[in-house]
Motif scaffolding. Sequence first.
Motif, mmCIF file in Angstrom:
data_model
loop_
_atom_site.group_PDB
_atom_site.id
_atom_site.type_symbol
_atom_site.label_atom_id
_atom_site.label_comp_id
_atom_site.label_asym_id
_atom_site.label_seq_id
_atom_site.Cartn_x
_atom_site.Cartn_y
_atom_site.Cartn_z
ATOM 1 N N MET A 103 0.836 -1.202 0.000
ATOM 2 C CA MET A 103 0.000 0.000 0.000
ATOM 3 C C MET A 103 0.875 1.258 0.000
ATOM 4 O O MET A 103 2.001 1.253 0.486
ATOM 5 C CB MET A 103 -0.885 0.013 1.255
ATOM 6 C CG MET A 103 -1.935 -1.080 1.266
ATOM 7 S SD MET A 103 -3.221 -0.806 0.034
ATOM 8 C CE MET A 103 -4.019 0.644 0.725
ATOM 9 N N ILE A 104 0.319 2.327 -0.548
ATOM 10 C CA ILE A 104 1.024 3.603 -0.573
ATOM 11 C C ILE A 104 1.008 4.213 0.818
ATOM 12 O O ILE A 104 0.002 4.194 1.513
ATOM 13 C CB ILE A 104 0.355 4.564 -1.567
ATOM 14 C CG1 ILE A 104 0.468 3.997 -2.983
ATOM 15 C CG2 ILE A 104 0.966 5.939 -1.510
ATOM 16 C CD1 ILE A 104 -0.332 4.770 -3.992
ATOM 17 N N HIS A 105 2.149 4.739 1.240
ATOM 18 C CA HIS A 105 2.222 5.402 2.539
ATOM 19 C C HIS A 105 1.551 6.765 2.456
ATOM 20 O O HIS A 105 1.793 7.541 1.534
ATOM 21 C CB HIS A 105 3.685 5.566 2.962
ATOM 22 C CG HIS A 105 4.384 4.259 3.172
ATOM 23 N ND1 HIS A 105 4.042 3.381 4.170
ATOM 24 C CD2 HIS A 105 5.397 3.676 2.482
ATOM 25 C CE1 HIS A 105 4.828 2.318 4.111
ATOM 26 N NE2 HIS A 105 5.644 2.470 3.088
ATOM 27 N N ARG A 106 0.700 7.048 3.418
ATOM 28 C CA ARG A 106 -0.025 8.312 3.424
ATOM 29 C C ARG A 106 0.927 9.466 3.714
ATOM 30 O O ARG A 106 1.810 9.382 4.566
ATOM 31 C CB ARG A 106 -1.141 8.272 4.478
ATOM 32 C CG ARG A 106 -2.006 9.519 4.503
ATOM 33 C CD ARG A 106 -3.238 9.292 5.335
ATOM 34 N NE ARG A 106 -4.081 8.268 4.750
ATOM 35 C CZ ARG A 106 -4.960 8.508 3.779
ATOM 36 N NH1 ARG A 106 -5.068 9.727 3.279
ATOM 37 N NH2 ARG A 106 -5.719 7.529 3.310
ATOM 38 N N ILE A 107 0.735 10.550 2.979
ATOM 39 C CA ILE A 107 1.547 11.745 3.160
ATOM 40 C C ILE A 107 0.959 12.604 4.268
ATOM 41 O O ILE A 107 -0.247 12.850 4.311
ATOM 42 C CB ILE A 107 1.604 12.554 1.848
ATOM 43 C CG1 ILE A 107 2.261 11.712 0.730
ATOM 44 C CG2 ILE A 107 2.363 13.856 2.026
ATOM 45 C CD1 ILE A 107 2.132 12.351 -0.632
ATOM 46 N N GLU A 108 1.813 13.038 5.168
ATOM 47 C CA GLU A 108 1.340 13.904 6.241
ATOM 48 C C GLU A 108 0.963 15.267 5.659
ATOM 49 O O GLU A 108 1.678 15.825 4.829
ATOM 50 C CB GLU A 108 2.443 14.093 7.298
ATOM 51 C CG GLU A 108 2.745 12.828 8.081
ATOM 52 C CD GLU A 108 1.532 12.321 8.851
ATOM 53 O OE1 GLU A 108 0.774 13.167 9.370
ATOM 54 O OE2 GLU A 108 1.330 11.097 8.928
ATOM 55 N N PRO A 109 -0.159 15.826 6.045
ATOM 56 C CA PRO A 109 -0.575 17.126 5.510
ATOM 57 C C PRO A 109 0.369 18.231 5.952
ATOM 58 O O PRO A 109 0.955 18.190 7.034
ATOM 59 C CB PRO A 109 -1.974 17.315 6.098
ATOM 60 C CG PRO A 109 -1.999 16.467 7.334
ATOM 61 C CD PRO A 109 -1.118 15.281 7.041
ATOM 62 N N VAL A 110 0.527 19.212 5.086
ATOM 63 C CA VAL A 110 1.341 20.379 5.410
ATOM 64 C C VAL A 110 0.456 21.605 5.304
ATOM 65 O O VAL A 110 -0.533 21.628 4.583
ATOM 66 C CB VAL A 110 2.557 20.505 4.474
ATOM 67 C CG1 VAL A 110 3.515 19.351 4.696
ATOM 68 C CG2 VAL A 110 2.110 20.545 3.007
ATOM 69 N N GLY A 167 5.217 3.896 -4.775
ATOM 70 C CA GLY A 167 5.121 3.276 -3.459
ATOM 71 C C GLY A 167 4.107 2.176 -3.339
ATOM 72 O O GLY A 167 3.923 1.619 -2.255
ATOM 73 N N GLY A 168 3.430 1.850 -4.425
ATOM 74 C CA GLY A 168 2.395 0.835 -4.354
ATOM 75 C C GLY A 168 2.662 -0.324 -5.291
ATOM 76 O O GLY A 168 3.718 -0.435 -5.897
#
Length: 335
Positions: free
Chosen positions: A1-8, A214-215
Amino acid sequence: MIHRIEPVCQTPLWQQSLANAFSDVDAFIEFLHLDKAILPAARAAAGLFGLRVPREFAELIHKGDPGDPLLRQVLPIGAENLPAPGFVRDPVGDLDQSIIPGVLSKYQGRLLLIANGSCAVNCRYCFRRHYPYQEATAYRQRWQEALDHIHQAEKIDEIILSGGDPLTLSDGKLIELVSRLETIPHLKRLRIHTRLPVVIPSRLTPELTRLLTGGRLQPVLVLHINHAREISPELSSGLVPLKQAGVTLLNQSVLLKGVNDSTATLSALSLALFDAGILPYYLHLLDRVAGAAHFEVGIGHARQLQEELRAYLPGYLMPRMVREEAGAPAKQPVF
């Protein structure tokens, strides 16, 4: 699975560029030092299909040159308002191929998902310039219906994200969509068709690279470049991480009168694409959309161009000249 990006919190540079794109005809013509006598016709054409040109792309246009091939692609002109026999609002039959809002079944083994109705640039020859995006797009609130259909279509192994331009979606929304597509076991490939990195190279963010690599789905990025001068140093450098990560990079062009309808221009484009790590894929004959008749290249000239290109280019740099026909199961070879 794709790693979730932390919001900026800070708005990404590419989204700032989208917001600051030229949309006013007067300001655009003044910026490029063009003759203001063209303003009335330009305003009239933009009233039917708006002007939208990112400033990064505008900087690539030669100022004061009304015949610049990059300018010709984006400047509204009076010819757009003239009726032309055979030029229609839906030239490739998209609406007839729509299964549910935003999902088109046009090709064997593939489904096309219109993920967003927005574009970074309004190309004057766009075959979807009349497309009813509000009614026929898989907006975020409609994703579940589209995903349910894709899940049930077990013979489908490739999803094509189109638009509009799918990369106008934020990285967070793209990750949400792609992550959900990755849960569908029979999917193998993810193809994204986009012009956004060409007109705003800062769209090629590290987050986008991680999203594409990433997936488990094999990523293919199809760019839309019609002229070698569109390949800016910023675009070339921005593509390097994608190439290094194994993303397949392809290009499709449209054969356009006054833009790239010469052997020298098309040859230079293929060579510049290869230098940037992009393989020429398709060279489309113009889709006969209402408002774009002045871009059409005659079939005889197209045939001559293809024959001459074979003498200039190695086979792997020869784009396949095709046309799209409404209802056909694949792109149709021209010759």
